[in-house]
Structures are given as structure tokens and as C-alpha cells.
Design a protein around this motif. Structure first.
Motif, PDB file in Angstrom:
ATOM      1  N   SER A  82      87.436 -95.212 -78.929  1.00  0.00           N
ATOM      2  CA  SER A  82      88.379 -96.258 -79.343  1.00  0.00           C
ATOM      3  C   SER A  82      87.697 -97.619 -79.247  1.00  0.00           C
ATOM      4  O   SER A  82      86.722 -97.796 -78.519  1.00  0.00           O
ATOM      5  CB  SER A  82      89.639 -96.237 -78.472  1.00  0.00           C
ATOM      6  N   TRP A  83      88.235 -98.555 -80.006  1.00  0.00           N
ATOM      7  CA  TRP A  83      87.755 -99.937 -79.968  1.00  0.00           C
ATOM      8  C   TRP A  83      88.409-100.674 -78.805  1.00  0.00           C
ATOM      9  O   TRP A  83      89.549-100.405 -78.461  1.00  0.00           O
ATOM     10  CB  TRP A  83      88.116-100.665 -81.258  1.00  0.00           C
ATOM     11  N   GLU A  84      87.701-101.639 -78.252  1.00  0.00           N
ATOM     12  CA  GLU A  84      88.237-102.515 -77.209  1.00  0.00           C
ATOM     13  C   GLU A  84      87.920-103.964 -77.572  1.00  0.00           C
ATOM     14  O   GLU A  84      86.905-104.249 -78.201  1.00  0.00           O
ATOM     15  CB  GLU A  84      87.626-102.188 -75.848  1.00  0.00           C
ATOM     16  N   ASN A  93      81.695-114.044 -81.847  1.00  0.00           N
ATOM     17  CA  ASN A  93      82.470-114.517 -82.993  1.00  0.00           C
ATOM     18  C   ASN A  93      82.149-113.765 -84.282  1.00  0.00           C
ATOM     19  O   ASN A  93      82.899-113.856 -85.240  1.00  0.00           O
ATOM     20  CB  ASN A  93      82.291-116.021 -83.192  1.00  0.00           C
ATOM     21  N   TYR A  94      81.048-113.025 -84.319  1.00  0.00           N
ATOM     22  CA  TYR A  94      80.693-112.298 -85.535  1.00  0.00           C
ATOM     23  C   TYR A  94      81.335-110.900 -85.594  1.00  0.00           C
ATOM     24  O   TYR A  94      81.150-110.189 -86.566  1.00  0.00           O
ATOM     25  CB  TYR A  94      79.175-112.190 -85.692  1.00  0.00           C
ATOM     26  N   LEU A  95      82.102-110.517 -84.569  1.00  0.00           N
ATOM     27  CA  LEU A  95      82.835-109.253 -84.567  1.00  0.00           C
ATOM     28  C   LEU A  95      84.328-109.545 -84.501  1.00  0.00           C
ATOM     29  O   LEU A  95      84.737-110.540 -83.921  1.00  0.00           O
ATOM     30  CB  LEU A  95      82.441-108.394 -83.359  1.00  0.00           C
ATOM     31  N   PRO A  96      85.165-108.669 -85.085  1.00  0.00           N
ATOM     32  CA  PRO A  96      86.619-108.856 -84.976  1.00  0.00           C
ATOM     33  C   PRO A  96      87.048-108.866 -83.509  1.00  0.00           C
ATOM     34  O   PRO A  96      86.455-108.188 -82.674  1.00  0.00           O
ATOM     35  CB  PRO A  96      87.194-107.639 -85.704  1.00  0.00           C
ATOM     36  N   GLN A  97      88.089-109.631 -83.191  1.00  0.00           N
ATOM     37  CA  GLN A  97      88.525-109.777 -81.801  1.00  0.00           C
ATOM     38  C   GLN A  97      88.901-108.448 -81.157  1.00  0.00           C
ATOM     39  O   GLN A  97      88.662-108.247 -79.978  1.00  0.00           O
ATOM     40  CB  GLN A  97      89.704-110.738 -81.716  1.00  0.00           C
ATOM     41  N   VAL A 103      84.519 -97.513 -76.708  1.00  0.00           N
ATOM     42  CA  VAL A 103      84.665 -96.843 -75.416  1.00  0.00           C
ATOM     43  C   VAL A 103      85.068 -95.394 -75.700  1.00  0.00           C
ATOM     44  O   VAL A 103      85.825 -95.121 -76.627  1.00  0.00           O
ATOM     45  CB  VAL A 103      85.774 -97.520 -74.576  1.00  0.00           C
ATOM     46  N   THR A 104      84.555 -94.482 -74.896  1.00  0.00           N
ATOM     47  CA  THR A 104      84.989 -93.091 -74.987  1.00  0.00           C
ATOM     48  C   THR A 104      85.681 -92.708 -73.692  1.00  0.00           C
ATOM     49  O   THR A 104      85.243 -93.087 -72.611  1.00  0.00           O
ATOM     50  CB  THR A 104      83.816 -92.141 -75.311  1.00  0.00           C
ATOM     51  N   ARG A 105      86.784 -91.983 -73.842  1.00  0.00           N
ATOM     52  CA  ARG A 105      87.572 -91.562 -72.669  1.00  0.00           C
ATOM     53  C   ARG A 105      87.989 -90.112 -72.840  1.00  0.00           C
ATOM     54  O   ARG A 105      88.138 -89.621 -73.949  1.00  0.00           O
ATOM     55  CB  ARG A 105      88.827 -92.426 -72.534  1.00  0.00           C
TER      56      ARG A 105
END
Length: 113
Positions: A82-84, A93-97, A103-105
């Protein structure tokens, strides 16, 4: 080595000067490993620009857009990923907030099984 690199171009000279300043700061006052690594990381991030064109096939590095697309594909195909967004103070600033890192869970571990 610093002198040789500084004679290549003005932009290289600026980058080397920053590295020299970090080394000077490390040797004079900062004697802890985290501050040394932090200074070197800051120098590296400043000296290496964010890629605008793909260099994956030649150098094995991704542009921010390629990273987000690859991460979206990974999240779609593997539900443990998943994204965090992370800490707002450390966001790039060059990546979406909401897509700062992956992360893997819930992945089984032989040591826990």
C-alpha cells in the motif's frame, strides 16, 4: 580528488563545495552517526537532480512518474502493498502527497510461522 572534480565544470564545483562543507561540519562538531548520515544524504539529494526522462534501461533509476506507475501496479496486483503519505515535514514535492513510499504488511515470515 576534489580538485580534479572541481576543474570539470562550474556546476561540479558547486556540488563539491557542498560536499566539502558537509565533511567539514562532520569533522568539526557533529560526532554522531545519524548526523553524519543526515548531512551526507542532504548533500546527495541536493547534488543529484530529480530525473525528467527515463534512465531505467541505461542506469536502472526511475523518474517520479515511473515510480508512481510501478507502485500503482504493485498495489493493484499484490494487496499486501500500500501507499503511505508519511510525515508531512519529510514529503518530497515531486511525488503525490499520498504516495510518498510503499509499505508491505501481513506478509508471512518463516521466523514467525
Amino acid at each position: 580528488r576534489f580538485t580534479m572534480l572541481c576543474s570539470l565544470s562550474p556546476s561540479k564545483a558547486t556540488k563539491i563545495t557542498l560536499i566539502e562543507l558537509c565533511i567539514e561540519k562532520i569533522t568539526k562538531g557533529a560526532n554522531t552517526m545519524p548526523s553524519i548520515l543526515s548531512n551526507l544524504k542532504s548533500a546527495r539529494e541536493w547534488a543529484t537532480p530529480t530525473l525528467k526522462t527515463s534512465a531505467f534501461l541505461t542506469r536502472g533509476v526511475l523518474t517520479p512518474e515511473e515510480f508512481v506507475r510501478a507502485g500503482d501496479e504493485l498495489v493493484f496486483k499484490c494487496p499486501t502493498w500500500s501507499w503511505e503519505g508519511g510525515d508531512p515535514k519529510k514529503r518530497k514535492n515531486y511525488l503525490p502527497q499520498d504516495k510518498q513510499f510503499l509499505v508491505t504488511r501481513g506478509v508471512p515470515c518463516w521466523g514467525r510461522v
